[in-house]
Every structure is written in C-alpha cells, then in structure tokens.
Design a protein around this motif. Structure first.
Motif, PDB file in Angstrom:
ATOM      1  N   UNK A 123      -6.630   3.428 -35.030  1.00  0.00           N
ATOM      2  CA  UNK A 123      -6.188   4.592 -34.240  1.00  0.00           C
ATOM      3  C   UNK A 123      -5.553   5.614 -35.179  1.00  0.00           C
ATOM      4  N   UNK A 124      -4.731   5.099 -36.121  1.00  0.00           N
ATOM      5  CA  UNK A 124      -4.035   5.988 -37.054  1.00  0.00           C
ATOM      6  C   UNK A 124      -4.968   6.570 -38.110  1.00  0.00           C
ATOM      7  N   UNK A 125      -6.105   5.916 -38.353  1.00  0.00           N
ATOM      8  CA  UNK A 125      -7.106   6.493 -39.253  1.00  0.00           C
ATOM      9  C   UNK A 125      -7.477   7.881 -38.744  1.00  0.00           C
ATOM     10  N   UNK A 126      -7.526   8.039 -37.441  1.00  0.00           N
ATOM     11  CA  UNK A 126      -7.855   9.324 -36.836  1.00  0.00           C
ATOM     12  C   UNK A 126      -6.603  10.190 -36.692  1.00  0.00           C
ATOM     13  N   UNK A 127      -5.537   9.620 -36.113  1.00  0.00           N
ATOM     14  CA  UNK A 127      -4.401  10.436 -35.682  1.00  0.00           C
ATOM     15  C   UNK A 127      -3.301  10.576 -36.737  1.00  0.00           C
ATOM     16  N   UNK A 128      -3.309   9.718 -37.762  1.00  0.00           N
ATOM     17  CA  UNK A 128      -2.206   9.746 -38.718  1.00  0.00           C
ATOM     18  C   UNK A 128      -0.951   9.130 -38.104  1.00  0.00           C
ATOM     19  N   UNK A 129       0.187   9.309 -38.778  1.00  0.00           N
ATOM     20  CA  UNK A 129       1.409   8.636 -38.336  1.00  0.00           C
ATOM     21  C   UNK A 129       2.337   9.539 -37.529  1.00  0.00           C
ATOM     22  N   UNK A 130       2.062  10.828 -37.524  1.00  0.00           N
ATOM     23  CA  UNK A 130       2.978  11.837 -36.978  1.00  0.00           C
ATOM     24  C   UNK A 130       3.517  11.539 -35.591  1.00  0.00           C
ATOM     25  N   UNK A 131       2.686  10.990 -34.720  1.00  0.00           N
ATOM     26  CA  UNK A 131       3.102  10.791 -33.328  1.00  0.00           C
ATOM     27  C   UNK A 131       4.176   9.721 -33.177  1.00  0.00           C
ATOM     28  N   UNK A 132       4.339   8.882 -34.211  1.00  0.00           N
ATOM     29  CA  UNK A 132       5.239   7.744 -34.050  1.00  0.00           C
ATOM     30  C   UNK A 132       6.685   8.046 -34.439  1.00  0.00           C
TER      31      UNK A 132
END
Ligand code: SF4
Lengths: 365, 92
Positions: A195-204
């Motif tokens: 999931x993070x491959x697409x979205x990165x870590x920013x949302x967490x």
C-alpha cells in the motif's frame, strides 16, 4: 519449527525471535492491517513462535472480505439479468453473496470471467463491442492505480461498453476507525508495504501523533514480519510512537507519484461500507463525475435489497482485534471457508480463513 | 490478489498513439503484459514488482529473486499461471 526449518531464512528468523524475546518485558497487542501479512504470519506458524505476551491480532485488510454482501448480489444481478460480461479477480468471484457467488452464477450460464488484471477487461470490451463488460474493482490503495488505468485505457479507445463496479477501501481511515473506538485494544500497527509503495508514508504521521501509537511499514515475508514486529516492540517498550519503515528496499517516503496522480485523476474519496465493520467515513474511492460513464453503479442503477448478515458472526470484533478467530463460537462449527458466515472467512487472506486452513500448525494452542 | 510479483522486463511497446508503455515481463519464464505507466524510468532488463498487470515499483535483481522464490513456495505463482488465459496482443 518444522515449517520454518524448511524456510531458507530459518537462521534469520531465529535471530529475530531471540531479539524479540530479549526486548519484551510486558504484554503488548499488535495488529497487522494487511490480509497478505495475516496469511503469511499464520501460514508460517510465526504467531506460535512469538513470546506469550506478544498478542497478534488481525485487521480488516482483505479487500475481498470487506466487500459488502450487497455489492456481490449486485454483481450477480448484473451478470444474470443484465447479461453483462462480469469479470474480477479469482478470489472475489468465489465469495458467496446472499444467494450465490459469481462463480456459481457462471456455472448456471452467466458470463463471468476470472482475470488477472483490469487492463485485460478493457481488451475484452474491445473484442466484444456488442456486450457490456463490467469489472468488479475491489482493492486497497495498491490496486487503485490498475483499476483507474483501466478506465483511462477505455476512455482513450473511446469504448462505451466498459464500466467498473467499485469497492475500493483505504488503510489509514480503517486504522483510525479501530484506534478511535472506545473498545480499542491495539497498541501498535504493522502497515502494509505494498500500500505504501503507492502512497508513501505521509498519511501515517498524523495518526501516530493523534493516537500516540507506533506504526511500522512492513513487507509480507516471514523475516520482514518478524523484523517489523521487533521494531514495533522496541518503540513500545521505550514509550515511543513513530512511523518507521522496515521495507525500505521496496517502499520510499513518497510512494509512487505517477500512481497517485492516476488515482487523483480518476477517483475521489468517499464514505464506504466495510463488511463486518460498517460504514467508515472517507474510507474508499469512487469514480469522479468526469468518469461517470464508466461507473457500473450509475450505468445500470440496480437497486438490490440489503441482505441480512449472519447474527452469529462476530466479524466486527475479529476485525477490530477484540477477539481471535478461534474465540468465535461458530469457528469451524457452522462457519467454514465452504460455508462462510462472515467477512473474515470468505477469502484465504481473511483472518478466520487463515486460522481455519493452518490451524494444524499450532497457532490455536 | 493483493500481492505484487517481481519479474524482468523483456521488451517494451508503445500503445495508444505512443502514450502508453506496455512491457512484456517474465515471471520465472511466464510472460505477461504489464503497464509501465507508473514507472516512466523503467527499461528493458529492469526488475519490477507487478500488481494486477501494472508495474508499481522497481526492485533489484537479488530482491526479485528472493521474493519470487518465496511466492513460489507459498503457491502464489500457481495462481498467476492459473489466471493466465491471455497471451494476446492488444492492437497497437
Ligand atoms: S469464524 Fe465465521 S462466524 Fe466467526 S467471526 Fe469468523 S467469519 Fe464470523
């Protein structure tokens, strides 16, 4: 250790387990969100190898499982009554609706096809200009770019006979729904690497700040999972709450910008109903107005009566980590993969099904 | 369905008036099509993680080999073969 001794990295696994044993001084409850990780943890017998005071609970991260019954009924209706070519991933087609699964509809004569990719569904639409092709587009953030691309490919070719039935769900709102609830028992999360491959870590980052609990982005292989659990336990023991990335060889801070651009072009965030949990605000995608012509919901406007879920199923508690699958009175009794009563039993990546298939590995002890 | 499978890019074709790069990717000898739209810098010979027909990330060769071996062990590659009903070419 029988199963792990067959695994190449048995040595590394042992080292991580030793370290985990050294680090842990108190009981902790950890949740992995991703169904692929649940499957890997249970199948490889890792849960039974962890110290007794590390309790792993399993989140709602199986998109097939959390797709509402009602949508499956809708897909069956489209295939049978509207005579569309209905296609999706194999595990989605096997899930029973309130009356039947899509594969059962196929056996009864409907045109239902297992595809590997939504891009193949667009080819199918091109080859069958006289037919409507509907792709049942389920998935988390990882799958959203592919489903979005299929719409763009159809648009580029001017295809009017392709549409998608979306059941897209998002990870961060699900984490918030779990930790924001008064009943929450989860103290730290393993987040899904792909999931993070697409979205990165920013949302967490906002989540760890708001709820003061650590999140470690992790791969799905046994050594990744144990490494992720160790990183999480170290933070917990020190009283820290940071976003950490165990899966640096695949995931970077920013994710994949091209993929996110395609998602933003095609989808907008919407409220979503999660099977077994209920509605979670802003927890999914639907097509933007500009792509309304590709929305099977609007195109066919099928109204299906909402089917009742089994009263005996405690999926809501399992998916929030409050109960383990084997603590459900119906587990293995009335509820089995061949006759699932609820969400976590319908696909092999659901927590109940994972325990069912691999319960001979000592994870129930 | 959620896993991404590593493979090696064998060739790249341009589709849709040159706007879309589609690759033939080899997964341990099984060849499948994958879109490279999410990886503008990927080239022939690179290893990529492919998820439901779309390459989402580059990986190095060692990582690709290790992950592929693991996926084979847990039976995920069988699923890939089982669902391979196409080796057809989209019209260019
Ligand atoms: S075992 Fe079956 S009935 Fe019990 S929670 Fe899991 S899916 Fe529901």
């Amino acid at each position: 250790m029988k199963y792990l001794s067959e695994y190449r990295d048995a040595g590394t696994v042992g080292q991580y387990l030793d370290e985990i044993n050294k680090v842990v001084t108190r009981p902790w409850t950890i949740m992995e969100i991703c169904g692929g990780q649940t499957h890997s943890l249970v199948k490889n017998g890792l849960i039974g190898l962890l110290p007794g005071n590390v309790r792993m609970v399993h989140g709602p991260g199986c998109p097939v499982c959390v797709t509402p019954l009602n949508l499956i009924d809708k897909a069956v209706y489209l295939a049978e009554e509207k005579k569309v070519i209905l296609c999706s991933y194999g595990d989605m087609l096997r899930v029973p609706g309130s009356k039947k699964s899509l594969l059962e509809a196929k056996a009864a004569g409907a045109d239902v096809r297992i595809l590997y990719s939504p891009l193949e569904a667009v080819l199918l639409a091109k080859e069958n200009p006289g037919k409507e092709v509907v792709f049942f587009a389920v998935g988390f953030e990882t799958t959203a770019p592919a489903n979005a691309l299929s719409v763009l490919h159809a648009q580029r070719q001017g295809l009017k006979n392709y549409s998608i039935l979306t059941s897209h769900v998002l990870v961060p709102p699900a984490i918030e729904a779990i930790v924001g609830d008064d009943s929450n028992v989860v103290q730290g999360f393993l987040a899904a690497g792909h999931v993070c491959t697409i979205m990165g870590l920013g949302e967490y980052y906002p989540i760890v700040e708001k709820y003061h609990l650590p999140i470690v982005v992790t791969g799905f292989e046994p050594v990744d999972l144990l490494h992720g659990i160790l990183m999480l336990l170290k933070q917990l023991e020190r009283g820290e709450y940071k976003v950490e990335n165990q899966y640096t060889r695949v995931v970077n801070e920013w994710g994949n910008p091209e993929a996110r651009a395609v998602i933003d072009k095609v989808f907008r965030v919407t409220h979503r109903e999660w099977r077994g949990i209920g509605e979670i605000p802003f927890s999914g995608y639907e097509l933007k107005n500009a792509f309304a012509g590709y929305d099977a919901n609007l195109k066919f406007n099928v109204q299906i009566e909402k089917a009742e879920e089994s009263k005996e199923c405690i999926a809501g508690q399992v998916l929030r980590g409050l109960k383990k699958p084997f603590e459900c009175p119906q587990f293995v009794k009335k509820c089995k993969p061949s006759n699932p009563l609820g969400a976590p039993m319908v696909s092999s990546e659901g927590a109940c099904a994972a325990y069912y298939h691999f319960s001979n590995m000592g994870v129930m002890a | 369905m959620c896993l991404a499978i590593p493979g090696k890019i064998q060739s790249i074709e341009l589709m849709y008036d040159g706007l879309v790069r589609m690759a033939k990717v080899s997964f341990g000898g099984i060849i499948k099509q994958a879109s490279l739209e999410m990886l503008p810098a990927a080239n022939v010979g690179d290893y990529v993680l492919v998820h439901v027909g779309v390459a989402i990330s580059k990986v190095d060769e060692a990582e690709a080999a290790k992950t592929f071996e693991y996926l084979k062990e847990i039976g995920e590659i069988d699923e890939l073969i089982e669902h391979t009903q196409v080796d057809r070419q989209p019209e260019l």
